[in-house]
Scaffold this motif. Sequence first.
Motif, PDB file in Angstrom:
ATOM      1  N   GLU A  13     -11.082  -7.610   4.551  1.00 48.21           N
ATOM      2  CA  GLU A  13     -11.420  -6.499   5.462  1.00 48.21           C
ATOM      3  C   GLU A  13     -12.664  -5.748   4.975  1.00 48.21           C
ATOM      4  O   GLU A  13     -13.167  -4.863   5.656  1.00 48.21           O
ATOM      5  N   ASN A  64      -2.886  -6.640  12.480  1.00 53.87           N
ATOM      6  CA  ASN A  64      -3.160  -5.190  12.432  1.00 53.87           C
ATOM      7  C   ASN A  64      -3.693  -4.731  13.798  1.00 53.87           C
ATOM      8  O   ASN A  64      -4.862  -4.417  13.962  1.00 53.87           O
ATOM      9  N   HIS A  93     -10.496  -7.875  -0.737  1.00 52.85           N
ATOM     10  CA  HIS A  93      -9.799  -8.140   0.523  1.00 52.85           C
ATOM     11  C   HIS A  93     -10.834  -8.450   1.605  1.00 52.85           C
ATOM     12  O   HIS A  93     -11.880  -7.789   1.656  1.00 52.85           O
ATOM     13  N   MET A 128      -0.477   4.941   5.058  1.00 52.41           N
ATOM     14  CA  MET A 128       0.509   4.234   4.239  1.00 52.41           C
ATOM     15  C   MET A 128       1.228   5.213   3.301  1.00 52.41           C
ATOM     16  O   MET A 128       2.409   5.047   3.000  1.00 52.41           O
ATOM     17  N   ASP A 158       2.652  -8.760   1.541  1.00 55.47           N
ATOM     18  CA  ASP A 158       1.521  -8.592   2.465  1.00 55.47           C
ATOM     19  C   ASP A 158       2.062  -8.705   3.899  1.00 55.47           C
ATOM     20  O   ASP A 158       3.255  -8.927   4.114  1.00 55.47           O
ATOM     21  N   THR A 178      -3.702  -9.132   0.118  1.00 55.02           N
ATOM     22  CA  THR A 178      -3.132  -8.378  -1.011  1.00 55.02           C
ATOM     23  C   THR A 178      -2.259  -9.306  -1.879  1.00 55.02           C
ATOM     24  O   THR A 178      -2.388  -9.307  -3.098  1.00 55.02           O
ATOM     25  N   TYR A 200       0.806  -1.227   0.000  1.00 56.99           N
ATOM     26  CA  TYR A 200       0.000   0.000   0.000  1.00 56.99           C
ATOM     27  C   TYR A 200       0.841   1.280   0.000  1.00 56.99           C
ATOM     28  O   TYR A 200       0.295   2.364  -0.131  1.00 56.99           O
ATOM     29  N   TYR A 248      -5.753 -10.243  14.945  1.00 55.23           N
ATOM     30  CA  TYR A 248      -5.272  -9.872  13.612  1.00 55.23           C
ATOM     31  C   TYR A 248      -3.984  -9.062  13.817  1.00 55.23           C
ATOM     32  O   TYR A 248      -3.930  -8.211  14.723  1.00 55.23           O
ATOM     33  N   MET A 308       3.297  -2.685  11.971  1.00 53.86           N
ATOM     34  CA  MET A 308       4.262  -3.479  11.198  1.00 53.86           C
ATOM     35  C   MET A 308       5.679  -3.281  11.752  1.00 53.86           C
ATOM     36  O   MET A 308       6.422  -4.244  11.935  1.00 53.86           O
TER      37      MET A 308
END
Length: 305
Positions: free
Chosen positions: A201, A115, A199, A264, A41, A216, A27, A113, A65
């Motif tokens: 999400e 994230n 995706h 991002m 990803d 992704t 992204y 998750y 991340m």
Amino acid sequence: MVIKVKMYAQIEKLKKQKNAVVLAHYYVPDEVQKAADFIGDSFYLARAAENTDADIIVFCGVSFMGESAKILNPEKKVLMPDMSADCAMAHMASAETVKKMREEYDDLAVVCYINSTAELKCMSDVCVTSSNAVNIVKNLPNKNIFFIPDRNLGAYVARQVPEKNIILNDGCCPIHADITPEQVLEQKTLHPTALVLTHPECADEVLKISNFVGSTAEIISYVKNSGHDEFIICTETGVKFKLEEGSANKKFYFPNPCPMCLDMKKNTLKNLLECLENEKNTVEISEEVRKKAYAPLARMLEAAK
Ligand code: 13P
Ligand code: SF4
């Protein structure tokens, strides 16, 4: 143009001098992906961070991340081009709710998750990404699963693993959750033969009208291996760079307005270069939090082997 060529050359020189590696999510802007050693990803990047022997990891993505890379590599310097690049969804679960669920259910696994913040990982049994969530949940010994923070990915997993009692948390990715079935159908009217790739999400109503659902990397791989030449892509616009790189004669359409994660996009060639030069934006996590957050991440990486 000349300036950018110079910047790429400086980045390469610094990477060699400092034994640094640049990781980038799909992204981030194209110019940053072009400077990366690993693009992928969330799962691929977590594995790349686990396996690197570089001294410095520069993570071009958002804070969860960079945090995950640091959790896996406490002895390494982890840098981020912009420390304010964050994921809204990463904060959308609370310690109180997790505690309440643990009190309510005996046989419960908290599935987090990736994230998510390091604090949320600390309270979890196992981490997942969108590319391994179904398999990992399927193989857990527990009947009850509290899935945090994304209700959409959680609902998708629940449909694939009906034998589990999956309890959803009310969090979501604002970028993916904003994609509506109407926006997708509008593209479908304009491009009737295009396949819809989505995706997880995204909301269930969008998933239902899709031909394929995946992370992704899985979307990119689907396109590469498909005989089709037109696709409606329901995820963040940054994936277009890799999609086009592998399939020059294929066409890609996005819902209107085009889904864009502004966090991002805070990663730029300029701040990537500055960060490699100055080594200032270091990701720091207390050893107590790191140790607790390591366990669910390590369990995910182990489960995927
Ligand atoms: P993946 O790249 O793992 O599919 O995750 C998407 C995402 O939202 C990352 O922030
Ligand atoms: Fe978070 Fe969504 Fe941005 Fe991914 S696209 S970093 S899930 S806000």
